[in-house]
Scaffold this active site. Sequence first.
Site, PDB file in Angstrom:
ATOM      1  CB  SER A   7      -1.511  -6.517 -11.301  1.00 54.58           C
ATOM      2  OG  SER A   7      -0.709  -6.895 -10.465  1.00 54.58           O
ATOM      3  CG  HIS A  32      -2.458  -2.575 -10.728  1.00 60.52           C
ATOM      4  ND1 HIS A  32      -3.112  -1.381 -11.150  1.00 60.52           N
ATOM      5  CD2 HIS A  32      -3.064  -2.932 -10.341  1.00 60.52           C
ATOM      6  CE1 HIS A  32      -4.403  -1.955 -10.550  1.00 60.52           C
ATOM      7  NE2 HIS A  32      -4.153  -2.594  -9.940  1.00 60.52           N
ATOM      8  CG  ASP A  34      -3.138  -5.177  -7.053  1.00 60.63           C
ATOM      9  OD1 ASP A  34      -4.126  -4.577  -7.255  1.00 60.63           O
ATOM     10  OD2 ASP A  34      -2.814  -5.294  -8.129  1.00 60.63           O
ATOM     11  CG  MET A  36      -3.499  -6.248  -1.557  1.00 59.45           C
ATOM     12  SD  MET A  36      -4.160  -7.342  -2.119  1.00 59.45           S
ATOM     13  CE  MET A  36      -4.089  -8.181  -3.696  1.00 59.45           C
ATOM     14  CG  HIS A  65      -5.673  -1.318  -6.982  1.00 56.56           C
ATOM     15  ND1 HIS A  65      -6.801  -2.886  -7.702  1.00 56.56           N
ATOM     16  CD2 HIS A  65      -7.024  -1.015  -6.323  1.00 56.56           C
ATOM     17  CE1 HIS A  65      -8.052  -3.268  -7.062  1.00 56.56           C
ATOM     18  NE2 HIS A  65      -8.078  -1.488  -6.993  1.00 56.56           N
ATOM     19  CG  MET A  67      -7.305  -2.974  -3.571  1.00 54.35           C
ATOM     20  SD  MET A  67      -7.215  -4.961  -4.519  1.00 54.35           S
ATOM     21  CE  MET A  67      -5.044  -4.476  -4.621  1.00 54.35           C
ATOM     22  CG  MET A 136     -11.728  -3.983  -8.157  1.00 51.31           C
ATOM     23  SD  MET A 136     -10.724  -4.084  -8.601  1.00 51.31           S
ATOM     24  CE  MET A 136     -10.230  -5.972  -8.059  1.00 51.31           C
ATOM     25  CG  ASP A 174      -6.960  -4.651 -10.960  1.00 56.24           C
ATOM     26  OD1 ASP A 174      -6.494  -6.151 -11.629  1.00 56.24           O
ATOM     27  OD2 ASP A 174      -6.956  -4.229 -10.332  1.00 56.24           O
TER      28      ASP A 174
HETATM   29  C1  DX5 Z   1      -7.004  -8.593  -6.459  1.00 60.04           C
HETATM   30  C2  DX5 Z   1      -5.917  -7.024  -8.150  1.00 60.04           C
HETATM   31  C3  DX5 Z   1      -4.969  -7.449  -8.951  1.00 60.04           C
HETATM   32  C4  DX5 Z   1      -4.837  -8.742  -9.408  1.00 60.04           C
HETATM   33  C5  DX5 Z   1      -5.136  -8.624 -11.249  1.00 60.04           C
HETATM   34  O1  DX5 Z   1      -7.371  -7.784  -5.943  1.00 60.04           O
HETATM   35  O2  DX5 Z   1      -6.453  -5.403  -7.385  1.00 60.04           O
HETATM   36  O3  DX5 Z   1      -4.703  -6.302 -10.183  1.00 60.04           O
HETATM   37  O4  DX5 Z   1      -3.635  -8.565  -9.446  1.00 60.04           O
HETATM   38  O5  DX5 Z   1      -4.217  -9.999 -11.319  1.00 60.04           O
HETATM   39  P1  DX5 Z   1      -4.790 -11.617 -12.138  1.00 60.04           P
HETATM   40  O6  DX5 Z   1      -4.157 -10.366 -13.707  1.00 60.04           O
HETATM   41  O7  DX5 Z   1      -3.278 -12.281 -11.961  1.00 60.04           O
HETATM   42  O8  DX5 Z   1      -5.883 -11.845 -12.258  1.00 60.04           O
HETATM   43 ZN    ZN Z   2      -5.557  -3.961  -9.077  1.00 59.04          ZN
END
Ligand code: DX5
Ligand code: ZN
Length: 223
Positions: A7, A32, A34, A36, A65, A67, A136, A174
């Site tokens: 990620s 990956h 993320d 947000m 991903h 969010m 998750m 994840d």
């Molecule tokens: C959290 C993200 C994850 C996160 C994983 O909202 O979706 O992808 O970054 O990071 P670690 O492995 O540090 O938990």
């Molecule tokens: Zn993620």
Amino acid sequence: MLYIAPSLLAADYSDLKSEITRMEDAGANYLHLDVMDGHFVPNISFGADLIASVRRHTNLIFDVHLMISDPLKYVDRFIKAGADIITFHYEAVEDPMATFQAIKQKEIACGIAISPKTPVEAVLPFVGLADMILIMTVEPGFGGQSLMPECLDKVRILRREANRKGIKLGIEVDGGITADNAAYCTEAGANILVAGSALFKTKRPRSVMQAMREAARERPFIG
Ligand code: DX5
Ligand code: ZN
């Protein structure tokens, strides 16, 4: 086969190109990403422009991903930026099935994600339809949290359901995944492991990935 998805959230943002190369060289399968929005989750990360910039520097599969609230509004931008698979949250939309179908119409692989409080029953109708289901294992929003083991029960139910239907489903976990808990994930039935901190915050990502693959070989799905 086990797919490993570092990620980017945990990378050194001042040096993304070499951070990504480091993961590719260490044996990653996916990257990956993320996204947000500060609305669906209480944190803001990055968007489509950043994804388009890093797309030029790697051949890794881009696992985006989302969010974010109202994912459908932004999905074209992520496709254009180079996403290979787009995953949205069940909790982020009014009608998850309609959202899923609208994304699939754009001829892109589509996954659906559930946060820890959402029961697995929510995504069972997507077995056989979704390209991937993301369970998750932490509350979405931040990297560096600890895996919530109770979420793995959902993975097990999902894998059983996919096997019962004879479907080869990608199940991604994840949040808080490390070499030490990878075996719990794989024996529950996960075949895609996302890891941020465990891979980017080490000088030896290759060894961590090897340990994860070994865990998957030694501790396959046990039903
Ligand atoms: C959290 C993200 C994850 C996160 C994983 O909202 O979706 O992808 O970054 O990071 P670690 O492995 O540090 O938990
Ligand atoms: Zn993620």
